[in-house]
Write a protein that holds these residues in place. Structure first.
Motif, PDB file in Angstrom:
ATOM      1  N   GLN A 156       0.911  -1.219   0.055  1.00  0.00           N
ATOM      2  CA  GLN A 156       0.064   0.109   0.030  1.00  0.00           C
ATOM      3  C   GLN A 156       0.823   1.382   0.068  1.00  0.00           C
ATOM      4  O   GLN A 156       1.823   1.464   0.923  1.00  0.00           O
ATOM      5  N   CYS A 157       0.566   1.964  -0.702  1.00  0.00           N
ATOM      6  CA  CYS A 157       1.381   3.233  -0.904  1.00  0.00           C
ATOM      7  C   CYS A 157       0.187   4.571  -1.054  1.00  0.00           C
ATOM      8  O   CYS A 157      -0.719   4.352  -1.341  1.00  0.00           O
ATOM      9  N   VAL A 158       0.845   5.724  -1.008  1.00  0.00           N
ATOM     10  CA  VAL A 158      -0.004   6.798  -1.313  1.00  0.00           C
ATOM     11  C   VAL A 158       0.781   7.743  -2.168  1.00  0.00           C
ATOM     12  O   VAL A 158       1.928   8.117  -2.007  1.00  0.00           O
ATOM     13  N   VAL A 187      -7.461  -8.612  -4.743  1.00  0.00           N
ATOM     14  CA  VAL A 187      -7.904  -7.637  -3.712  1.00  0.00           C
ATOM     15  C   VAL A 187      -7.217  -6.364  -3.974  1.00  0.00           C
ATOM     16  O   VAL A 187      -5.988  -6.091  -3.573  1.00  0.00           O
ATOM     17  N   ASN A 188      -7.640  -5.089  -4.649  1.00  0.00           N
ATOM     18  CA  ASN A 188      -6.912  -3.971  -4.920  1.00  0.00           C
ATOM     19  C   ASN A 188      -8.061  -3.026  -4.546  1.00  0.00           C
ATOM     20  O   ASN A 188      -9.257  -3.020  -4.904  1.00  0.00           O
ATOM     21  N   VAL A 189      -7.375  -1.893  -3.575  1.00  0.00           N
ATOM     22  CA  VAL A 189      -8.182  -0.884  -2.942  1.00  0.00           C
ATOM     23  C   VAL A 189      -7.672   0.447  -3.455  1.00  0.00           C
ATOM     24  O   VAL A 189      -6.644   0.630  -3.280  1.00  0.00           O
ATOM     25  N   LEU A 190      -8.584   1.452  -3.884  1.00  0.00           N
ATOM     26  CA  LEU A 190      -8.287   2.693  -4.028  1.00  0.00           C
ATOM     27  C   LEU A 190      -9.057   3.886  -3.257  1.00  0.00           C
ATOM     28  O   LEU A 190     -10.288   3.446  -3.302  1.00  0.00           O
ATOM     29  N   LYS A 191      -8.474   4.727  -2.784  1.00  0.00           N
ATOM     30  CA  LYS A 191      -9.007   5.679  -1.992  1.00  0.00           C
ATOM     31  C   LYS A 191      -8.205   6.858  -1.870  1.00  0.00           C
ATOM     32  O   LYS A 191      -7.240   7.037  -2.260  1.00  0.00           O
ATOM     33  N   PRO A 247      -2.470  13.756   2.143  1.00  0.00           N
ATOM     34  CA  PRO A 247      -3.472  13.983   1.026  1.00  0.00           C
ATOM     35  C   PRO A 247      -2.918  13.103  -0.280  1.00  0.00           C
ATOM     36  O   PRO A 247      -1.772  13.450  -0.420  1.00  0.00           O
ATOM     37  N   GLY A 248      -3.924  12.229  -0.693  1.00  0.00           N
ATOM     38  CA  GLY A 248      -3.523  11.804  -2.004  1.00  0.00           C
ATOM     39  C   GLY A 248      -4.241  10.469  -2.508  1.00  0.00           C
ATOM     40  O   GLY A 248      -5.170  10.173  -1.548  1.00  0.00           O
ATOM     41  N   TRP A 249      -3.920   9.633  -3.429  1.00  0.00           N
ATOM     42  CA  TRP A 249      -4.550   8.667  -3.830  1.00  0.00           C
ATOM     43  C   TRP A 249      -3.741   7.373  -3.054  1.00  0.00           C
ATOM     44  O   TRP A 249      -2.573   7.384  -3.243  1.00  0.00           O
ATOM     45  N   THR A 250      -4.261   6.749  -2.668  1.00  0.00           N
ATOM     46  CA  THR A 250      -3.807   5.465  -1.776  1.00  0.00           C
ATOM     47  C   THR A 250      -4.250   4.024  -2.439  1.00  0.00           C
ATOM     48  O   THR A 250      -5.594   4.128  -2.723  1.00  0.00           O
ATOM     49  N   LEU A 251      -3.509   3.121  -3.025  1.00  0.00           N
ATOM     50  CA  LEU A 251      -3.509   2.157  -3.788  1.00  0.00           C
ATOM     51  C   LEU A 251      -3.005   0.768  -3.063  1.00  0.00           C
ATOM     52  O   LEU A 251      -1.919   0.908  -2.490  1.00  0.00           O
TER      53      LEU A 251
END
Lengths: 255, 453
Positions: free
Chosen positions: B326-328, B353-357, B372-376
């Motif tokens: 998991q990174c952001v 299982v891949n999750v984006l937020k 603040p950012g996209w975390t995948l």
């Protein structure tokens, strides 16, 4: 899966080679290096040659060369400490220091024969002792010991070298048993005739192999948690037969 | 106190096993004695073992599990006082019937309060509510000297923030006081949208997530090209009483922790999840989602903790285990998300299982992960090639100024995390002050050289 190597992909972050200019040892190091390898330490007698070996290693890691003479058994614990100073935890250590020598020369110089045993057996056993204690303390680690089929059944025309490897091999196998359940694992490598610098000038024996193959099979055996690996694999069966051979036939066997 | 069993433990990903002396500790005195006896391999706390990597392992050293798990709920104010060893699961069982919900829950409720704070966990509401550190009133912790201290935003705020996200390396959390959020019902009102590629999925989250407390997307890791990053985004709100069907309005806060069925042990020894199974699952999962559905009422477990219904699901990945990466990356770097997904899809792993937020603001914790950012998040079973995939992903993360989540990490190097955690030295200074003799240590700490300096 062996429990070692501080990374989920089974990659070592730190690798130490005792006998830092050993051709086979360096090939094993090359086969172990991954993008997550951070430090390699080469411990060797000739640090100039060691530095050349270090420069020839590809990878995005730090390579340190430290002085170590396998014949100086009084410094064995110190050299393990010195390596640990450089790498914190030692993930994988390879014991590769050895000299082949010539039986005729040994016949003429008994002290040289004893000296070969010190370099090939006593020095490595001292380092293995210090190293295994340190790895037990750190709770993980992999040790690779370069043995030889020459020690499985010692031939008369190679009796000093063969005896030295027989001693190291026996010690290493017993140490592997002692390490069971400690988090530390040990693999003994028994190559046959390996073409390269050490054997330059002698004619290859049957089932000859090369350092790259030894390295590839060693890394594979370590990944599978094997205690012993023969290179090539067929030697395991060849020597199963040779060990049963009556001595009257064995002593006449030419290689 | 028992002397501890020497045993081999792993994280949830079942990788990197190491041997440690595992000790269950009943009291502060026992804990103090364990600290006093520690040698140069040190001590780390361990909760329920849900960190994916080696965060709660300590090879050659001591690993402590706190047995106290008591929880006091002030039903008037919604402040809970929980032992570090209490689980979010037991917390929810006590607070939901009283109309309070945890301000932040990770994807599993089987984590301890102490572990959740040490990892500064985030949930589907991060864009609005931040991570668990935002909601803490204070922490009672034992530091390396054996002293028990209470820290908060005024009292040793440096140590307070260094502990939030500090991966257990500043001390062990004995108690935490946490401000809960009020709920009227134990249901969640969910809006679901299916999007056929990444751009649409991200655009939806950008324009809609501010309107919902909860927002998260599942991304299909089995398809590339024009379908790359297709997925399902779900938005949620705690349902109000008037949203419930009339029959359920008499007991709106009804909640019980669902029974968990374990994946049997032998599954971890057989051939791991096949790619074909993963692809079929992903296709089905995508197809079964409606193009759009609103106002669906679902239970708290099925919305927040869907994987908890299957116990020990980590066994499905076979003998070599798996990693969850998991990174952001910054909000203005959606290309990085695309690049990482492309790299994962290229390897064709058995990945489901891949999750984006989208993350909102971070907090003052120098090692707190969210910013603040996209975390995948991607799950990848361990294979021989994984090390190369990860190197490429880490390069992308580094190039775009991103960082790794330490609670999941099992493969990063001390180099690769340093560019992402630019306040590491600040954290190390606090740690050196409270733990000059390096009592707190872990495999993660050693692997990433966190405690140097």
């Amino acid at each position: 899966m062996g429990f070692t190597m501080q990374n989920a992909t089974g990659s070592a972050q730190t690798i130490a080679l005792f006998g830092g200019t050993s051709e086979i040892g360096l090939e094993i190091v090359r086969a172990l290096i991954t993008p997550t390898t951070e430090r390699v330490v080469l411990a060797c007698r000739n640090t100039t040659a060691g530095q050349a070996s270090a420069d020839a290693l590809d990878g995005d890691m730090t390579v340190d060369v430290i002085e170590w003479d396998a014949a100086d058994i009084s410094v064995s614990a110190d050299v393990v400490d010195a390596v640990a100073q450089n790498v914190h935890d030692i993930d994988i250590a390879i014991i590769a220091a050895a000299q082949l020598g010539d039986q005729q020369t040994y016949n003429a110089d008994p002290a040289a024969a004893a000296q070969a045993i010190i370099v090939n057996t006593a020095g490595p056993i001292a380092v293995l002792t210090a190293l295994s204690e340190r790895m037990k303390h750190q709770g993980h680690g992999t040790i690779i010991v370069l043995s030889s089929v020459a020690g499985v059944r010692v031939r008369s025309d190679n009796r000093v070298y063969g005896a030295s490897k027989a001693g190291l091999d026996g010690f290493a196998r017993a140490l592997a048993n002692d390490l069971e359940g400690t988090g530390v694992v040990l693999t003994v490598v028994r190559p046959g005739f390996v073409t390269g610098r050490m054997t330059a000038g002698s004619s290859p024996a049957p089932f000859a192999t090369d350092p790259k193959t030894v390295a590839r099979m060693t890394v594979d055996a370590v990944a599978r948690g094997r205690q012993v690996v023969w290179v090539p694999g067929v030697l395991r069966y060849v020597f199963a037969v040779l060990q049963l051979l009556p001595n009257v036939l064995w002593r006449r066997l030419k290689r | 106190m028992n002397e501890g069993n020497s045993q081999v433990i792993t994280g949830w990903g079942r990788t990197s096993p190491s041997r440690t002396r595992l000790i269950g500790v009943q009291s502060e005195d026992e804990l103090r004695r364990a600290l006093a006896r520690a040698d140069d391999r040190g001590v780390i706390g361990r909760g329920l073992g849900r960190s994916y990597g080696d965060a709660a392992q300590n090879s050659g050293g001591t690993t402590i599990v706190l047995s106290s798990s008591d929880i006091y709920v002030d039903v008037a104010t919604g402040v809970v006082d929980a032992a570090g060893g209490a689980s979010i699961d037991s917390l929810l069982q006590q607070t939901i019937p009283e109309g309070w919900f945890v301000p932040v829950t990770p994807g599993t409720r089987f984590v301890t309060v102490g572990g959740a704070i040490a990892a500064d966990v985030h949930g589907k509401n991060h864009h609005r509510d931040g991570s668990i550190g935002h909601h803490l009133v204070d922490l009672t912790m034992m530091v390396a000297s054996g002293e028990v201290v209470v820290v908060d935003r005024e009292r040793d705020s440096e140590l307070f923030w260094a502990t939030i996200g500090g991966m257990g390396l500043t001390g062990i959390i004995l108690r935490a006081r946490l401000r809960m959020i009020p709920i009227e019902t134990s249901s969640v009102s969910v809006r679901t949208e299916r999007h056929s590629h990444l751009e649409d999925l991200m655009a939806s989250m950008e324009s809609n997530d501010e309107s919902y407390r909860y927002a998260v997307a599942w991304v299909d890791g089995s398809v590339g090209g024009s379908r790359l990053g297709r997925g399902i985004v779900t938005y949620g709100e705690h349902a109000t009483i008037d949203m419930l069907p009339s029959l359920r309005r008499s007991a709106p806060l009804d909640y019980r922790s669902p029974r968990v069925v374990n994946v049997p042990e032998f599954m971890s020894r057989v051939r791991p999840l096949r790619r074909s199974t993963a692809v079929a699952f992903s296709e089905l999962w995508f197809r079964k989602a409606p193009k759009q559905r609103v106002d669906e009422l679902v239970s708290i477990p099925s919305y927040f903790h869907p994987l908890d219904g299957v116990g020990k699901w980590n066994r499905l990945y076979g003998p070599r285990g798996f990693i969850q990466h998991q990174c952001v990356v910054p909000l203005d770097a959606p290309h990085a998300v695309r690049a990482i997904l492309e790299r994962v899809v290229r390897d064709r792993p058995a990945n489901v299982v891949n999750v984006l937020k989208r993350f909102g603001s971070g907090n003052a914790g120098p090692l707190s992960f969210p910013r603040p950012g996209w975390t995948l998040t991607v799950d990848i079973p361990v294979t021989d090639d994984l090390v190369h995939t990860l190197r490429d992903i880490d390069t992308i993360v580094g190039e775009w100024g991103g960082r790794h989540y330490l609670a999941k990490d099992a493969t990063a190097t001390s180099r690769s995390i340093r560019s992402g955690y630019e306040r590491l030295a600040e954290w190390q200074a606090v740690r050196n002050r409270v733990d000059p003799h390096r009592v707190w240590q872990s495999d993660l700490g050693r692997r990433l050289d966190l405690c140097a300096g």
